[in-house]
Design an enzyme around this catalytic site. Sequence first.
Site, PDB file in Angstrom:
ATOM      1  N   GLU A  68       0.824  -1.210   0.000  1.00  0.00           N
ATOM      2  CA  GLU A  68       0.000   0.000   0.000  1.00  0.00           C
ATOM      3  C   GLU A  68       0.858   1.260   0.000  1.00  0.00           C
ATOM      4  OE1 GLU A  68      -2.284  -3.415   1.389  1.00  0.00           O
ATOM      5  OE2 GLU A  68      -0.413  -2.541   2.111  1.00  0.00           O
ATOM      6  N   GLU A 319      14.488  -3.503  -0.404  1.00  0.00           N
ATOM      7  CA  GLU A 319      15.440  -3.613  -1.513  1.00  0.00           C
ATOM      8  C   GLU A 319      14.982  -4.552  -2.622  1.00  0.00           C
ATOM      9  OE1 GLU A 319      19.805  -2.670   0.210  1.00  0.00           O
ATOM     10  OE2 GLU A 319      19.026  -4.619   0.841  1.00  0.00           O
TER      11      GLU A 319
END
Length: 435
Positions: A68, A319
Site C-alpha cells: 500500500e 530492496e
Amino acid sequence: MFIPSMYILYSLLLGCAALISLPWWLLQMARLGKYRAGFRQRMGAVPPWLQPAGNEGCIWIHAVSVGEVLAISRLVGELSRQYPEKRIFVSTTTATGQALAQQRFGEGRVFYMPLDFHFALRPYLTTLRPGVLILAETEFWPNLLHLAGKRGAAVAVVNARISDRSFPRYRRLRWFFSRVISNVDLFLAQTEEDARRLKEIGAPEECIAVSGNLKFDIRLSAGSPLTASLHTAIAADSPVIVCGSTAEGEEEQVITAFRQVLHQFPKTIMILAPRHPERFEKVSELIASSGLKLTRRSAWQPEAPLPPGSIFLLDSVGELASVYELANVAFVGGSLVPLGGHNILEPAQHGVPVLTGPHTFNFREIVRIFEQGGGLRVVTAENFGAVLIELLGSASERDILGRRAHELFAQNTGATEKTMAALQPLLTGKTAVAK
C-alpha cells in the site's frame, strides 16, 4: 439510538477479543519481536514529531504495509505538488510498511496507525485535525471512520478492492458494514468488479467510481547501491532467479525447484527474499540445512563474488523491488500456498519474465490482465523447476514474456491522475460533506 449502540457494542467486542488474544500477542512480541515497534503509538501516544501547529485541514493517508505504501507513493507526490499548503501525514500498520514510508516520505510525517479504540484514536484526531482522511485499499475500521466523520473530515477510500476471501464476510454482515461505510464520502475502486462488490455490501452508488489500480503507477525503481554491487558480484555467465515475497511453506518448494535447475544450469544464482523479516533466521537455517551455499545480505561484503550455484538471502527490507531488475526469471511468492499472492508489477515494470503460483486471489484483476495478455506464467510446486529450466534455456521465450509484461504494465497506468481528479472536490472543500 441504533448507530451509537452499534459502535459501543463493536468497541466492547473488540476489547474482549483483545483481552482474550493478549497471551498470543505477548508471545509474538517475546519470540519474534513482532508488534513491539510503535506499541506506544498504537495505544494512542502521539509521537512528538506530529506537531499540532499548522496541522488543521491536513491530509491523513493510511497505508497498511509495503504494498500500500508503494501504491500511494506517486499519489503522495502529486498531492504535495498540487496542494503545497496542506501538510500530509502517512500511517502504517506493519513495521516493514513503516520503514518504507519513512524512507519515501520522511520520518517527520510517518507514524503507526493507532488501534481502533476511541482512547487511541482521539489523540491523533485532536493533534492532526485532518480535513481529509484517505484510506488505501480496504480499511473499514468502524471507530476510525465514525470519529473522523464526527470531526468533519472528508473520508475517501482509494485503490479500493474487495477480495474474494473477504467479500462473503462483508456480504454476510452487510447490516453492520453498510452503516460503517456510510461515513465514507468517496470510494475509488480498482475495477468494475470491486465497484459492484462495494455496492453489494452497502456503499451508495453515487459515492463509487472506478479509477484503476494505483500499483500500475509505481515509478520504475532506480538502480540501487545493492543492485550495482550485485551486478559486480555475479558472474556474467550465471543466470539469476529472483524469488520475492515468499511465505511459510514455500521456501522448501523453491529450494527443490532450484536443485532441479542446478542439474541443467549449475552456475545459476537464486536471490531469495522472504516476505516477513521475522522469518529471515528460519529461512537461513532451512537453506543451510539443505546443503546449498548461502550468502546473507546482512553479512555480505558488497561486491564480494557470489559462488555459482548458491542462494543469496535478501534479509533486508525495501530492496526487493530494485533487485528484480537483475533477474533472468522472477517468481512472486505467497502464491504456491493459499495466501493470495503478492505484487507481480514490481518485476513486470523491469521487463522481467514473471512466474507466480496458482493462489493469487488478492491480485485477481492484475493477474487476469497479465495472463490474458501473455505476460505471466502460472506454475505449481510440481512443474516449478521444469518451467524455470525451460525459460533459462530459451532467451527468445524469456524476451517475449518479459517484453509483454512490460507492455501490459505501461498500458494500464493512469490511476493516479483519475484519483487526483476524483479527490479534488474533497480536498478543496467545494463539495459539502454530509455525515
